[in-house]
Design a protein around this motif. Structure first.
Motif, mmCIF file in Angstrom:
data_model
loop_
_atom_site.group_PDB
_atom_site.id
_atom_site.type_symbol
_atom_site.label_atom_id
_atom_site.label_comp_id
_atom_site.label_asym_id
_atom_site.label_seq_id
_atom_site.Cartn_x
_atom_site.Cartn_y
_atom_site.Cartn_z
ATOM 1 N N GLN A 191 -2.395 -10.120 -5.020
ATOM 2 C CA GLN A 191 -2.511 -8.549 -5.064
ATOM 3 C C GLN A 191 -4.091 -8.630 -5.142
ATOM 4 O O GLN A 191 -4.002 -9.139 -5.675
ATOM 5 C CB GLN A 191 -1.737 -7.661 -6.122
ATOM 6 C CG GLN A 191 -0.137 -7.643 -5.224
ATOM 7 C CD GLN A 191 0.563 -8.344 -6.093
ATOM 8 O OE1 GLN A 191 0.674 -10.096 -6.064
ATOM 9 N NE2 GLN A 191 1.832 -7.883 -6.435
ATOM 10 N N GLN A 192 -3.981 -6.993 -5.506
ATOM 11 C CA GLN A 192 -6.063 -6.526 -5.868
ATOM 12 C C GLN A 192 -6.000 -6.975 -7.373
ATOM 13 O O GLN A 192 -6.758 -7.317 -7.551
ATOM 14 C CB GLN A 192 -5.797 -5.566 -5.146
ATOM 15 C CG GLN A 192 -7.354 -4.425 -4.702
ATOM 16 C CD GLN A 192 -7.142 -3.197 -3.965
ATOM 17 O OE1 GLN A 192 -6.244 -3.271 -3.225
ATOM 18 N NE2 GLN A 192 -8.618 -2.588 -3.746
ATOM 19 N N ASP A 193 -5.035 -6.542 -8.186
ATOM 20 C CA ASP A 193 -5.429 -5.925 -8.762
ATOM 21 C C ASP A 193 -4.269 -7.000 -10.493
ATOM 22 O O ASP A 193 -3.313 -6.128 -9.963
ATOM 23 C CB ASP A 193 -4.930 -4.660 -9.818
ATOM 24 C CG ASP A 193 -5.262 -4.327 -11.157
ATOM 25 O OD1 ASP A 193 -5.501 -5.422 -11.856
ATOM 26 O OD2 ASP A 193 -4.692 -3.525 -11.403
ATOM 27 N N ALA A 196 -4.031 -12.661 1.069
ATOM 28 C CA ALA A 196 -4.920 -12.198 -1.042
ATOM 29 C C ALA A 196 -5.840 -11.019 -0.759
ATOM 30 O O ALA A 196 -6.731 -11.038 -0.139
ATOM 31 C CB ALA A 196 -5.952 -13.253 -0.710
ATOM 32 N N ASP A 197 -5.789 -10.231 -1.177
ATOM 33 C CA ASP A 197 -5.967 -8.335 -1.567
ATOM 34 C C ASP A 197 -7.193 -8.278 -2.601
ATOM 35 O O ASP A 197 -6.359 -8.607 -3.432
ATOM 36 C CB ASP A 197 -4.865 -7.420 -1.504
ATOM 37 C CG ASP A 197 -5.350 -6.634 -0.647
ATOM 38 O OD1 ASP A 197 -6.768 -6.010 -0.497
ATOM 39 O OD2 ASP A 197 -5.425 -5.622 -0.449
ATOM 40 N N GLU A 198 -8.297 -8.618 -1.752
ATOM 41 C CA GLU A 198 -9.599 -8.317 -3.452
ATOM 42 C C GLU A 198 -9.178 -9.845 -4.325
ATOM 43 O O GLU A 198 -8.867 -8.740 -5.267
ATOM 44 C CB GLU A 198 -10.163 -6.723 -4.059
ATOM 45 C CG GLU A 198 -9.540 -6.497 -2.958
ATOM 46 C CD GLU A 198 -11.146 -6.143 -2.146
ATOM 47 O OE1 GLU A 198 -12.260 -7.090 -2.939
ATOM 48 O OE2 GLU A 198 -11.687 -5.005 -1.628
ATOM 49 N N LYS A 228 -8.279 -1.322 5.331
ATOM 50 C CA LYS A 228 -7.385 -2.585 4.872
ATOM 51 C C LYS A 228 -6.079 -3.056 4.132
ATOM 52 O O LYS A 228 -5.799 -4.446 5.048
ATOM 53 C CB LYS A 228 -8.389 -3.868 4.286
ATOM 54 C CG LYS A 228 -9.523 -3.788 4.698
ATOM 55 C CD LYS A 228 -11.309 -4.522 3.496
ATOM 56 C CE LYS A 228 -11.130 -3.969 1.895
ATOM 57 N NZ LYS A 228 -11.446 -2.107 2.202
ATOM 58 N N SER A 229 -6.069 -2.704 2.862
ATOM 59 C CA SER A 229 -4.424 -2.755 2.431
ATOM 60 C C SER A 229 -3.362 -2.603 3.593
ATOM 61 O O SER A 229 -2.014 -3.085 3.547
ATOM 62 C CB SER A 229 -4.703 -2.429 0.960
ATOM 63 O OG SER A 229 -4.843 -2.879 0.080
ATOM 64 N N SER A 230 -3.539 -1.646 4.571
ATOM 65 C CA SER A 230 -2.541 -0.949 5.390
ATOM 66 C C SER A 230 -2.161 -2.130 6.156
ATOM 67 O O SER A 230 -1.652 -1.872 6.704
ATOM 68 C CB SER A 230 -3.164 -0.121 5.834
ATOM 69 O OG SER A 230 -3.750 1.225 4.824
HETATM 70 MG MG LIG Z 1 -6.313 -2.344 -0.663
#
Ligand SMILES: [Mg+2]
Ligand SMILES: Nc1ncnc2c1ncn2[C@@H]1O[C@H](COP(=O)(O)OP(=O)(O)OP(=O)(O)O)[C@@H](O)[C@H]1O
Ligand SMILES: Nc1ncnc2c1ncn2[C@@H]1O[C@H](COP(=O)(O)OP(=O)(O)OP(=O)(O)O)[C@@H](O)[C@H]1O
Ligand code: SF4
Ligand code: SF4
Ligand SMILES: [Mg+2]
Lengths: 348, 321
Positions: free
Chosen positions: A117-119, A199-201, A73-75
């Motif tokens: 980002q994710q975090d 929007a990644d997680e 997914k992130s790639s």
């Molecule tokens: Mg990811």
């Protein structure tokens, strides 16, 4: 599968509407492979993180990409953001081929896409105040007038409900709650008025009630600005509040693509069915029985299984076919694509 | 009466754990009460920072250096283990009757030790078994948690996250404790892996008769194991009851809003969010700790509510007076 003619008509209409909306992003046969080298030189293989992904997204459309950790997914997103370079395949944004963009065109492309980002805890530089964090992209993009910059910062912070703005401008990330930090991340993604947000997680690190708050905020920003949004998540229970279509990703491939309602009410791919079955709603009685979970774990992306990548875990696998030939996309109902041999005959 | 006493495995009364910091005292666990029967599972649900991990540390007496206050009763099969000295506690309680799978356990395995040796260690240290005897137990535990037996020879980095979490679980099980405390056992894992781990926990509960305290903020997943539910808010338990009563109709306003904030796959109800933030545990408000966010607040709420009983349920809110 039985469909009333009415339903089919509705589906056709909705695909038509989708077709009428202007295509913003078009991805064709995208591959993102990372080279693996031993001790930094001798080539030993590739991590095939994205391996033949195609889809189109309309201006103002919201799409959720759902899949487990490591499925790529992130790639995929980093490629859309222009951070990763595709190994093969095309990415066309507003009719322009990303691989042909250079210099200021490439820069402008990057400004058109905001990234959440994710975090949130790792996404913000700890020694910058909220004002500095939000001012930076404006400076980079060449907004020279300080007053203009502050005006934009005020406007964006109000939109993400970081108000009264003055209370937050000079705070550092560690002085903010997780939800407030995520609002800053969203404000930073929005500040250059992008056409699209990735929007990644965005909420996976947040508490239940804050999650809802942030998802509702993203939704209202999306509607207000008619933004296109790609929402990456592993949580199927949140997608229906947020996206018009769902793409299910497994081991570098999109295995099912459908309108959200359709995917939730008529899931087709065995992997999608497994994900849905594993998703709990908070009800008493869940404790009384066991869940059905496909055996094994997602495969290595260096040497993925031959044929369908899900076949070693799939109870419905057809011997001699699923373990030999990679399934192509079938379309058993209009606008509903599934990469699984079970649907070969049903396709028109 | 004696029958009730044998059924009851754990009874916690007014458990307190406060920390000293340069800015003041953090009242992380502030007067927690609950009970747990044999072969039952209670889930303790609460948002980040409400004191869940601190509660697990208080239960297992795994205390940091900056403890300001540690008091209350922890009755395990009738014995108040708070009264035991550290040596007695180590010999009879920690690992032996009660063990912990700490938050992020799967990432805290020793990277240079084979996982089989790590799982054997508590059995050697706390049960006094020989290495071979302990290894025999390891195989048994691997079967229970679904780790392939040849993995005993592997190192943690050779295992997926889900497999490492199973190993951490096997380590907590190897001494056959009657109670296992699990701190966020699935929160870093994938959906299918989470479902697998919950299946494993259910199976262990059926096969070994173990009781569980499952501490988590993941309400949906917690329902997979819960016989009972305890809702924690700002260092205190504000509601307890049977899962079958709680999930369909929570009583405490915070619990009601928390449940309403969970998005559901199989319903179209629009999730809500709770305005504001939990209070600081440094200077918690004197009355009801939820008052600042509570839509039902009234005059009485400026006093701290006691715990009211409603049948088998308990709720710390003036509305249920
Ligand atoms: Mg990811
Ligand atoms: N720069 C890189 N070099 C080599 N391999 C990589 C690189 N980045 C990612 N990978 C690998 O590619 C695969 C896909 O990773 P990716 O981060 O895209 O997954 P993901 O779906 O976003 O996972 P998660 O849900 O854990 O964030 C993984 O096997 C990962 O280890
Ligand atoms: N050793 C310590 N010294 C001082 N404060 C502490 C210490 N350990 C925890 N705290 C504080 O106590 C409060 C409760 O922390 P705890 O880790 O128990 O919360 P939690 O409910 O487990 O949160 P999460 O869901 O984020 O894991 C927090 O405010 C935390 O910062
Ligand atoms: S193609 Fe075959 S193995 Fe793959 S999901 Fe479909 S039935 Fe299962
Ligand atoms: S005691 Fe009062 S403020 Fe607290 S939850 Fe009950 S009604 Fe709300
Ligand atoms: Mg914790």
């Amino acid at each position: 599968m039985i469909h009333t003619t009415e339903l089919k008509e509705a589906m056709r209409m909705s695909t038509k509407i989708q077709a009428q909306r202007e295509v913003l992003l078009s991805i064709r046969d995208l591959h993102v492979w990372y080279e693996l080298r031993r001790f930094g030189f001798s080539h030993i293989g590739y991590v095939k993180a994205v391996d033949g992904v195609s889809f189109e997204m309309a201006q103002g459309e919201t799409v959720a990409v759902v899949g487990e950790s490591g499925c790529g997914k992130s790639s995929l997103m980093k490629t859309i953001l222009g951070i990763n370079i595709p190994t093969r395949g095309e990415l066309i944004f507003e009719g322009k081929n990303l691989s042909k963009l250079a210099g200021s065109d490439l820069r402008d492309y990057r400004f058109d896409i905001g990234y959440v980002q994710q975090d949130p805890y790792g996404a913000l530089p700890p020694f910058m105040s909220v004002q500095q964090i939000l001012e930076e992209p404006l400076l980079v993009s060449g907004v020279k007038d300080k007053e203009k910059r502050m005006e934009r910062i005020h406007k964006t912070m109000t939109e993400v409900k970081l108000h009264p703005v003055e209370d937050f401008l000079h705070k550092f990330p560690h002085m903010l709650s997780g939800g407030q930090q995520q609002r800053v991340v969203i404000a930073r993604a929005m500040i250059l008025e992008p056409k699209m947000i990735v929007a990644d997680e965005p909420v996976s690190m947040l508490d239940a009630s804050v999650r809802v708050e942030i998802l509702k905020l993203l939704r209202s920003l999306q509607e207000q600005h008619r933004l296109s949004v790609i929402y990456i998540t592993h949580d199927l229970s949140t997608v229906k509040y947020f996206s018009e279509r769902i793409f299910v990703m497994y081991a570098g491939n999109l295995v099912e693509k459908a309108e959200t309602r359709r995917l939730l009410t008529n899931p087709l791919h065995p992997y999608t069915l497994a994900l849905l079955a594993a998703t709990s709603d908070p009800d008493a009685g869940n404790a009384d029985d066991f869940k059905e979970v496909p055996p094994g774990e997602p495969p290595s992306l260096v040497n993925p299984p031959k044929g369908c990548r899900f076949h070693p875990r799939c109870a419905k696998a057809i011997a001699g076919l699923c373990d030999e030939k990679e399934p192509v996309d079938f379309e058993p109902e209009p606008g509903h694509f599934v990469a699984c041999w079970l649907y070969q005959k049903e396709s028109p | 009466m004696s029958l009730v006493a044998t059924q009851e495995l754990l009874k916690i009364e007014n458990l307190v754990l406060h920390f000293k910091t340069t800015k003041g005292v953090v009242q992380a666990v502030d007067g927690v009460d609950f009970e747990l029967g044999t072969n039952r599972a209670v889930v303790i649900l609460g948002e980040s920072g409400c004191g869940k991990t601190s509660l697990s540390k208080a239960l297992l007496r795994l205390l940091p250096r900056n403890v300001d206050k540690y008091s209350g009763k922890v009755l395990l099969q009738g014995t108040d283990v708070m009264e035991l000295d550290e040596e007695e506690y180590r010999q009879n309680v920690r690992w032996v009757s009660m063990s912990l799978v700490p938050q992020a356990a799967m990432n805290s395995l020793n990277p240079v030790l084979k996982v089989g040796e790590q799982v054997a260690e508590p059995a050697i240290l706390h049960l006094g078994l020989s290495k071979d005897e302990a290894l025999g137990l390891v195989y048994k535990m691997f079967q229970h948690v679904g780790v392939p037996l040849d993995f005993v020879e592997r190192y943690p980095f050779e295992l997926s996250g889900g497999m490492r979490q199973r190993v951490a679980l096997a380590m907590a099980l190897v001494t056959s404790p009657s109670l296992i405390v699990l701190d966020e056992p699935t929160s870093a894992l994938d959906l299918l892996t989470q479902a697998n781990i919950m299946n494993v926990l259910k199976r262990i509960k059926h096969e070994l008769g173990t009781s569980f305290i499952l501490i988590t903020h993941d309400i949906a997943t917690s329902s997979e194991l819960a016989d009972e539910v305890a809702i924690m808010y700002a260092g205190q338990i504000v509601e307890t009851g049977d899962a079958k009563d709680f999930f369909p109709a929570p009583l405490h306003p915070y619990a009601q809003m928390l449940m309403a904030s969970v998005p559901r796959l199989r319903s179209d109800a629009d999730p809500i969010f709770i305005n504001g933030q939990p209070p600081s545990l440094m200077n918690p408000p004197t009355g009801c700790r939820f008052a600042a966010r509570c839509p039902f607040r009234f005059e009485k709420c400026s006093e701290e509510p006691p715990v009211f009983r409603k049948g088998n349920r308990k709720v710390k809110c003036w509305l249920h007076n």
